[in-house]
Design a protein around this motif. Structure first.
Motif, mmCIF file in Angstrom:
data_model
loop_
_atom_site.group_PDB
_atom_site.id
_atom_site.type_symbol
_atom_site.label_atom_id
_atom_site.label_comp_id
_atom_site.label_asym_id
_atom_site.label_seq_id
_atom_site.Cartn_x
_atom_site.Cartn_y
_atom_site.Cartn_z
ATOM 1 N N VAL A 1 0.834 -1.208 0.000
ATOM 2 C CA VAL A 1 0.000 0.000 0.000
ATOM 3 C C VAL A 1 0.865 1.254 0.000
ATOM 4 O O VAL A 1 0.566 2.225 -0.700
ATOM 5 N N HIS B 1 -5.448 8.909 5.107
ATOM 6 C CA HIS B 1 -6.451 7.842 5.169
ATOM 7 C C HIS B 1 -5.838 6.462 5.381
ATOM 8 O O HIS B 1 -6.464 5.593 5.988
ATOM 9 N N LYS B 2 -4.652 6.235 4.855
ATOM 10 C CA LYS B 2 -4.052 4.894 4.891
ATOM 11 C C LYS B 2 -3.084 4.682 6.043
ATOM 12 O O LYS B 2 -2.403 3.663 6.102
ATOM 13 N N SER C 1 -2.250 5.094 10.479
ATOM 14 C CA SER C 1 -2.952 4.978 11.761
ATOM 15 C C SER C 1 -2.578 6.060 12.757
ATOM 16 O O SER C 1 -3.261 6.211 13.770
ATOM 17 N N LYS D 1 -7.825 1.378 -3.109
ATOM 18 C CA LYS D 1 -8.421 0.122 -2.630
ATOM 19 C C LYS D 1 -7.637 -0.505 -1.479
ATOM 20 O O LYS D 1 -8.150 -1.384 -0.795
ATOM 21 N N GLY D 2 -6.398 -0.067 -1.277
ATOM 22 C CA GLY D 2 -5.568 -0.652 -0.228
ATOM 23 C C GLY D 2 -6.094 -0.339 1.164
ATOM 24 O O GLY D 2 -6.717 0.701 1.406
ATOM 25 N N LYS D 3 -5.822 -1.250 2.098
ATOM 26 C CA LYS D 3 -6.273 -1.075 3.477
ATOM 27 C C LYS D 3 -5.297 -0.212 4.263
ATOM 28 O O LYS D 3 -4.153 0.001 3.853
ATOM 29 N N ARG D 4 -5.753 0.258 5.401
ATOM 30 C CA ARG D 4 -4.944 1.144 6.235
ATOM 31 C C ARG D 4 -3.713 0.424 6.755
ATOM 32 O O ARG D 4 -3.763 -0.744 7.136
ATOM 33 N N LYS E 1 -0.925 -0.659 9.314
ATOM 34 C CA LYS E 1 -0.805 -0.808 10.761
ATOM 35 C C LYS E 1 0.312 -1.798 11.024
ATOM 36 O O LYS E 1 0.296 -2.913 10.495
ATOM 37 N N ASN F 1 -4.162 -8.001 8.399
ATOM 38 C CA ASN F 1 -5.590 -8.018 8.674
ATOM 39 C C ASN F 1 -6.172 -6.645 8.908
ATOM 40 O O ASN F 1 -7.346 -6.511 9.257
ATOM 41 N N THR F 2 -5.367 -5.589 8.734
ATOM 42 C CA THR F 2 -5.874 -4.228 8.981
ATOM 43 C C THR F 2 -5.882 -3.434 7.716
ATOM 44 O O THR F 2 -5.270 -3.794 6.738
#
Length: 409
Positions: free
Chosen positions: A217, A330-331, A333, A393-396, A398, A408-409
């Motif tokens: 990401v 946004h991506k 933490s 589309k990528g997740k945040r 962490k 998983n985040t």
């Protein structure tokens, strides 16, 4: 979505004051560059190096900003960036060749720090309004650069007798960092204990660059921003020459180039209500990034409509940049992650951007036309579209205590 409170509005003013410094000192040089060359007896290659130094400085110093922020705190690091900008402006206005180069490097370092740290500031103070605040401060950057560029020549004619006109006009841009320092310096001493505690907490959540380099990401965001910058500087750097060679007069080419600069200001306001409502950022940034490809191909097919294609390019390119820049908040933490990702993306991004004009110039010289250079930029823009959608589309991000990303985040 929470509304702006009086305290957040004051902080927003501080963000805008910093944003005024992130482009204006660079764009202020071009209008008086001929005066600088004449008074200092610079060759064209020497003058060209001065215009290239800012991008080189941004590429070199952007990676240092997260470490500075981790060591002394986000707000203090922002003040350091403003002090560097002020010193750089003062030094390059001394009226000699060596200070001109040195001041540009110091100025570039300050702007690099500010570029990297401001997304982290937005992440910290406006976590629920990252996209909107990002689009607003990009608009303010455009206002500052337009204001500075338009004032340089008139101000140079008002210089005192003991100064070159360009010295006086460049020194005038000191008002930007001084105004921002007047805001941020008192705010450091006025921080509450809770904010100090939060800064200490952020400092313990340091994200090493090695962790980001292993994150897909982080690379998607970095390449989206980097290739977007490449396409802008590669196209804008040669636009007047392209227009001249396809039949436009020097005056008309200048007007169209000015229209490009104006078109990059519009998305900062136009995107704000859209980003507040649209949740499918992948679709939005995909449309914006593909608009860059379409505008470049249109320039080849129908150059007589250049002003339309140039306007579309400016709107699409800047819109893509704003949305991709918001991904830094946004991506991630926390603010240190945001600063680290901002440093990685902007360091690599400006390194890519610095190669753009030279590469396109080489292709033009080799091919003898502008079709292949523009097609090359369009291919880069197509790749940018792919990475922009993947970034959306990528997740945040962490990371665990060992600096490894949690899938998983």
């Amino acid at each position: 979505m929470p509304r702006f409170t009086p305290s957040t509005l004051i902080t927003l003013l501080g963000v805008f004051l910093v944003a005024l410094n992130l482009r204006a000192p660079f764009t202020s040089l071009a209008p008086v560059l001929e005066q600088v060359m004449e008074s200092l007896s610079l060759t064209a290659s020497q003058a060209g190096f001065i215009t290239a130094l800012p991008l080189i400085s941004l590429a070199v110093f952007s990676s240092m900003a997260p470490k500075l922020s981790h060591r002394i705190g986000l707000e203090k690091a922002l003040v350091v960036s403003l002090i560097c900008i002020a010193i750089g402006i003062a030094v390059r206005s001394l009226g000699n060749v060596s200070p001109l180069y040195l001041g540009t490097v110091i100025l570039g370092a300050g702007i690099a720090f500010g570029n990297v740290l401001l997304p982290a500031v937005v992440k910290k103070f406006f976590p629920e309004r990252i996209s909107e605040v990002s689009s607003l401060y990009i608009f303010v950057m455009g206002v500052g650069s337009t204001l500075a560029a338009s004032l340089m020549v008139p101000l140079s004619h008002q210089a005192p007798a003991q100064l070159f006109g360009w010295q006086f006009s460049l020194a005038f841009t000191l008002i930007f960092p001084i105004a921002a320092l007047m805001f941020w310096l008192p705010s450091l001493s006025a921080q509450s204990k809770s904010k100090q505690h939060q800064s200490e907490k952020d400092a313990t959540e340091h994200t090493p660059l090695s962790s980001l380099l292993r994150s897909p990401v982080a690379w998607f965001v970095t390449l989206a921003l980097g290739i977007n910058s490449f396409t802008f500087y590669a196209f804008a750097g040669w636009l007047p020459k392209i227009l001249n060679d396809v039949g436009y007069s020097e005056l008309d080419a200048g007007y169209i180039y000015g229209f490009l600069q104006f078109s990059t200001m519009v998305p900062g306001l136009a995107l704000m209500p859209i980003l507040a409502r649209v949740r499918n950022h992948a679709l939005l940034i995909g449309l914006c990034a593909s608009g860059v490809v379409f505008s470049l191909l249109g320039t080849i097919v129908a150059p007589n409509l250049a002003i339309m294609w140039v306007g579309l390019f400016g709107l699409s390119n800047c819109s893509t940049f704003i949305i991709a820049l918001s991904f830094i908040g946004h991506k991630t933490s926390n603010t240190q992650q945001a600063a680290a990702l901002s440093g990685m993306s902007q360091s690599i991004g400006y390194a890519l951007a610095a190669t753009g004009p030279s590469l396109i110039g080489f292709i033009h010289t080799s091919s003898g036309n502008w079709q292949w250079p523009i097609i090359t930029i369009a291919l880069f823009a197509l790749v940018c579209t792919v990475f922009s959608v993947l970034a959306a589309k990528g997740k945040r991000l962490k990371f665990n205590s060992k600096g490894k990303e949690n899938p998983n985040t």
